[in-house]
Design a protein around this motif. Sequence first.
Motif, PDB file in Angstrom:
ATOM      1  N   UNK A 120     -42.218  33.842  30.760  1.00  0.00           N
ATOM      2  CA  UNK A 120     -42.824  35.159  30.928  1.00  0.00           C
ATOM      3  C   UNK A 120     -43.699  35.514  29.726  1.00  0.00           C
ATOM      4  N   UNK A 121     -43.258  35.148  28.532  1.00  0.00           N
ATOM      5  CA  UNK A 121     -44.051  35.420  27.326  1.00  0.00           C
ATOM      6  C   UNK A 121     -45.360  34.647  27.358  1.00  0.00           C
ATOM      7  N   UNK A 122     -45.279  33.377  27.782  1.00  0.00           N
ATOM      8  CA  UNK A 122     -46.491  32.554  27.803  1.00  0.00           C
ATOM      9  C   UNK A 122     -47.483  33.091  28.815  1.00  0.00           C
ATOM     10  N   UNK A 127     -53.081  25.181  24.875  1.00  0.00           N
ATOM     11  CA  UNK A 127     -51.791  25.149  24.158  1.00  0.00           C
ATOM     12  C   UNK A 127     -50.739  26.001  24.853  1.00  0.00           C
ATOM     13  N   UNK A 128     -51.186  27.215  25.286  1.00  0.00           N
ATOM     14  CA  UNK A 128     -50.224  28.095  25.966  1.00  0.00           C
ATOM     15  C   UNK A 128     -49.794  27.483  27.294  1.00  0.00           C
ATOM     16  N   UNK A 129     -50.734  26.882  28.002  1.00  0.00           N
ATOM     17  CA  UNK A 129     -50.398  26.253  29.265  1.00  0.00           C
ATOM     18  C   UNK A 129     -49.416  25.107  29.076  1.00  0.00           C
ATOM     19  N   UNK A 148     -46.036  26.623  28.609  1.00  0.00           N
ATOM     20  CA  UNK A 148     -45.527  27.203  29.855  1.00  0.00           C
ATOM     21  C   UNK A 148     -44.975  26.119  30.768  1.00  0.00           C
ATOM     22  N   UNK A 149     -45.711  25.000  30.859  1.00  0.00           N
ATOM     23  CA  UNK A 149     -45.248  23.908  31.708  1.00  0.00           C
ATOM     24  C   UNK A 149     -43.912  23.350  31.192  1.00  0.00           C
ATOM     25  N   UNK A 193     -36.274  24.974  32.765  1.00  0.00           N
ATOM     26  CA  UNK A 193     -35.561  25.869  33.696  1.00  0.00           C
ATOM     27  C   UNK A 193     -35.156  25.121  34.964  1.00  0.00           C
ATOM     28  N   UNK A 194     -36.071  24.265  35.464  1.00  0.00           N
ATOM     29  CA  UNK A 194     -35.748  23.496  36.661  1.00  0.00           C
ATOM     30  C   UNK A 194     -34.611  22.521  36.396  1.00  0.00           C
TER      31      UNK A 194
END
Length: 417
Positions: free
Chosen positions: A38-40, A67-69, A72-73, A79-80
């Motif tokens: 959520x932050x990313x 970098x943010x992407x 996030x990935x 999480x998965x």
Amino acid sequence: MLLWLAIAIFTVIAVLAVVLPLLREGKPVDSRENYDAAVYRRQLDELERDREAGRIGGEEAEAARAEIGRRLIAADRREAARTASAGGGFRRAATAALALVGIPLLGLGLYLAQGSPGLPDEPLQARLGDAPDSKNISLLVGRVEDHLARNPDDVRGWEVLAPVYSRLGRPVDAARAYRNVIRLGGSTPARQTALGEALVMASGGIVTDEAREAFEASAESGAELDSDTAKARFYLALAMEQEGDNEGATTALHALLDDAPADAAWRPAIEETVARIERAEKDTAAALFAKPKKPALGPLRENAPSAQADAGVPPAATPTRGPSQEEMDAAGAMAPEDRMAMIEGMVDNLADRLEKKPDDADGWLQLVRSYAVLGRREDAAEAARTALASVSDTEKRREIAQLAQDLRLPGMEEMTQ
């Protein structure tokens, strides 16, 4: 059957206490990976606004977005992986199934190994009949009493409780219980005899009028002679003995022995009672006329009459003569009715002599005892009153009063205090 039903109910309660929490869905809680993702996403939105506003160049914006992407990935992958490794639904279902099957099997196995499933039920009457030390008899009796307080017409409850009261040494309660049994369930020889026994126990061994009525109802029922009717006839004979009718008591007991089977377990007790009464009759003459010991006169024995005359004291009355040894021996050899007639005659002769010598204290003492032994208590009380009015010796009057008190003669309480 009730035991297994109770076991099943408690087993279901135990299983539900374990399974229900497992089947209930818990509230979702955000993980760290979800928070980072959520932050990313917010950073990507801010980066796009800064580029449109011209606060950051195109090349710098593309580098920052890349970098943010990447971060996030990475967060989404973590999480998965965490969700896949948790497997929460399957674990809860497996645990619930294990509890549903395992708890009953475990409990049943322990009971079959350590319990007594083949032990038969024990009725309340059997439990109350056990020795008081083996079980909490007071608790069981209390439960029955509570039941009877709510159901006073339950004849079965009174019938169970009455003999228990007798064994516990509560004859008054036992008599009350047997009265209720007879009132609700009808009269039988066994119930009437049990009531009479309880009344005798409550009165300290005395066959009271109510007890006599119960024994008469049992003996006159017309039933075949058994332990209950035999016991009733025995107590009726005992009542005769207590009233001083030894002849009637022995006659009744001999009749009971004639009717009793030769192998009856209670025959020896009846025979011993007959022998005891007959021995008492043979000893009655000696007991009635036991001669008091003469006081020792010491050195004044030879001169006692003259010394009393010199002192102005009249000589003591000559003690009334009792039966001789020959008379007593003859009385012991007589038939019971002849022996009793002889004793009655001796007592009447003693009373006649005391009318002529009313100051004979020893004679009055002997007469009072004789009347008491013969069961003539009213005559004994009248003799004691006459003696207290006739005897001049203060010490002797005190002795007569004490005898009347010891014998508990009727109407003598005010004179012996």
